[in-house]
Design a protein around this motif. Structure first.
Motif, short mmCIF file in Angstrom:
data_model
loop_
_atom_site.label_atom_id
_atom_site.label_comp_id
_atom_site.label_asym_id
_atom_site.label_seq_id
_atom_site.Cartn_x
_atom_site.Cartn_y
_atom_site.Cartn_z
N GLU A 43 43.12 32.46 24.21
CA GLU A 43 42.80 33.19 22.99
C GLU A 43 41.81 34.32 23.31
N GLY A 44 42.17 35.54 22.92
CA GLY A 44 41.31 36.69 23.13
C GLY A 44 41.41 37.34 24.50
N ALA A 45 42.24 36.81 25.39
CA ALA A 45 42.34 37.36 26.74
C ALA A 45 42.96 38.76 26.71
N ILE A 46 42.58 39.56 27.70
CA ILE A 46 43.03 40.95 27.78
C ILE A 46 43.70 41.20 29.13
N GLY A 47 44.88 41.75 29.09
CA GLY A 47 45.52 42.30 30.28
C GLY A 47 45.20 43.79 30.27
N TYR A 48 44.18 44.18 31.02
CA TYR A 48 43.66 45.55 30.95
C TYR A 48 44.71 46.59 31.33
N ASN A 49 44.58 47.77 30.73
CA ASN A 49 45.54 48.85 30.99
C ASN A 49 45.59 49.19 32.46
N HIS A 50 46.81 49.39 32.94
CA HIS A 50 47.07 49.72 34.33
C HIS A 50 48.46 50.35 34.40
N ALA A 51 48.84 50.82 35.56
CA ALA A 51 50.17 51.38 35.79
C ALA A 51 50.61 51.00 37.19
N HIS A 52 51.91 50.90 37.41
CA HIS A 52 52.46 50.60 38.73
C HIS A 52 53.85 51.20 38.84
N ARG A 53 54.38 51.22 40.05
CA ARG A 53 55.66 51.88 40.32
C ARG A 53 56.87 51.08 39.86
N HIS A 54 56.66 49.87 39.41
CA HIS A 54 57.76 48.95 39.09
C HIS A 54 58.23 49.10 37.65
N SER A 55 59.53 48.95 37.42
CA SER A 55 60.05 48.76 36.06
C SER A 55 59.69 47.35 35.65
N GLN A 56 59.36 47.16 34.37
CA GLN A 56 58.94 45.84 33.89
C GLN A 56 59.57 45.56 32.54
N VAL A 57 60.06 44.33 32.37
CA VAL A 57 60.45 43.83 31.07
C VAL A 57 59.61 42.58 30.81
N THR A 58 58.99 42.53 29.64
CA THR A 58 58.15 41.38 29.27
C THR A 58 58.74 40.72 28.04
N TYR A 59 58.85 39.41 28.08
CA TYR A 59 59.35 38.58 26.98
C TYR A 59 58.22 37.69 26.48
N VAL A 60 58.00 37.67 25.17
CA VAL A 60 56.96 36.84 24.58
C VAL A 60 57.53 35.46 24.28
N VAL A 61 57.01 34.44 24.96
CA VAL A 61 57.44 33.05 24.76
C VAL A 61 56.74 32.47 23.54
N GLU A 62 55.41 32.65 23.48
CA GLU A 62 54.66 32.17 22.32
C GLU A 62 53.38 32.98 22.18
N GLY A 63 52.85 33.00 20.95
CA GLY A 63 51.62 33.73 20.66
C GLY A 63 51.89 35.12 20.11
N GLU A 64 50.81 35.84 19.89
CA GLU A 64 50.86 37.21 19.39
C GLU A 64 50.16 38.10 20.41
N PHE A 65 50.80 39.21 20.77
CA PHE A 65 50.27 40.14 21.75
C PHE A 65 50.26 41.55 21.16
N HIS A 66 49.18 42.27 21.39
CA HIS A 66 49.07 43.66 20.99
C HIS A 66 49.29 44.48 22.26
N ASP A 80 60.08 38.43 20.93
CA ASP A 80 60.06 39.88 21.12
C ASP A 80 59.93 40.23 22.60
N SER A 81 60.26 41.46 22.93
CA SER A 81 60.13 41.91 24.31
C SER A 81 59.82 43.40 24.34
N CYS A 82 59.44 43.87 25.52
CA CYS A 82 59.21 45.30 25.70
C CYS A 82 59.64 45.71 27.10
N PHE A 83 60.00 46.98 27.23
CA PHE A 83 60.34 47.58 28.52
C PHE A 83 59.24 48.56 28.88
N ILE A 84 58.74 48.46 30.10
CA ILE A 84 57.68 49.34 30.59
C ILE A 84 58.24 50.12 31.78
N PRO A 85 58.44 51.43 31.63
CA PRO A 85 58.99 52.20 32.74
C PRO A 85 57.99 52.36 33.88
#
Length: 114
Positions: A43-66, A80-85
């Protein structure tokens, strides 16, 4: 980098790495072209902003993410999911605690370094 993971991985036998700051990571499978990873956010954890050369798809299994991708923030919930170029600036906060499945192409070499 190791060339690939075993063909089968069992959740109760595969190491869960404590990354600190309320984040944990478990490798699900990979080769040089593709990688899947399970990430736990407390609860309250942060995945800090960053960038990398990889394509990424993220799928939310449980919880709420901003999620923030290149300055646009959306609230994602289970299913829900998102694509990160490649090279997109991105990060996420998790007010509820939750679980993500991240996939990368090519594999994140930095996740496998000892």
């Amino acid at each position: 980098m190791q060339k690939q993971s075993p063909h089968f991985s069992f959740g109760n036998e595969t190491e869960i790495e404590d990354l600190g700051n309320g984040l944990k990571r478990q490798m699900l499978g990979y080769n040089e072209e593709l990688m899947a990873v399970k990430i736990w956010f407390s609860e309250g954890a942060i995945g800090y902003n960053h960038a990398h050369r990889h394509s990424q798809v993220t799928y939310v299994v449980e919880g709420e993410f901003h999620f923030n991708i290149d300055g646009v923030t959306k609230i994602l919930k289970a299913g829900d999911s998102c694509f990160i170029p490649p090279f997109a600036d991105h990060g996420a906060t998790c007010p509820t605690g939750g679980i993500l499945i991240d996939t990368f192409s090519p594999a994140r070499e930095d996740f496998l370094e000892e």
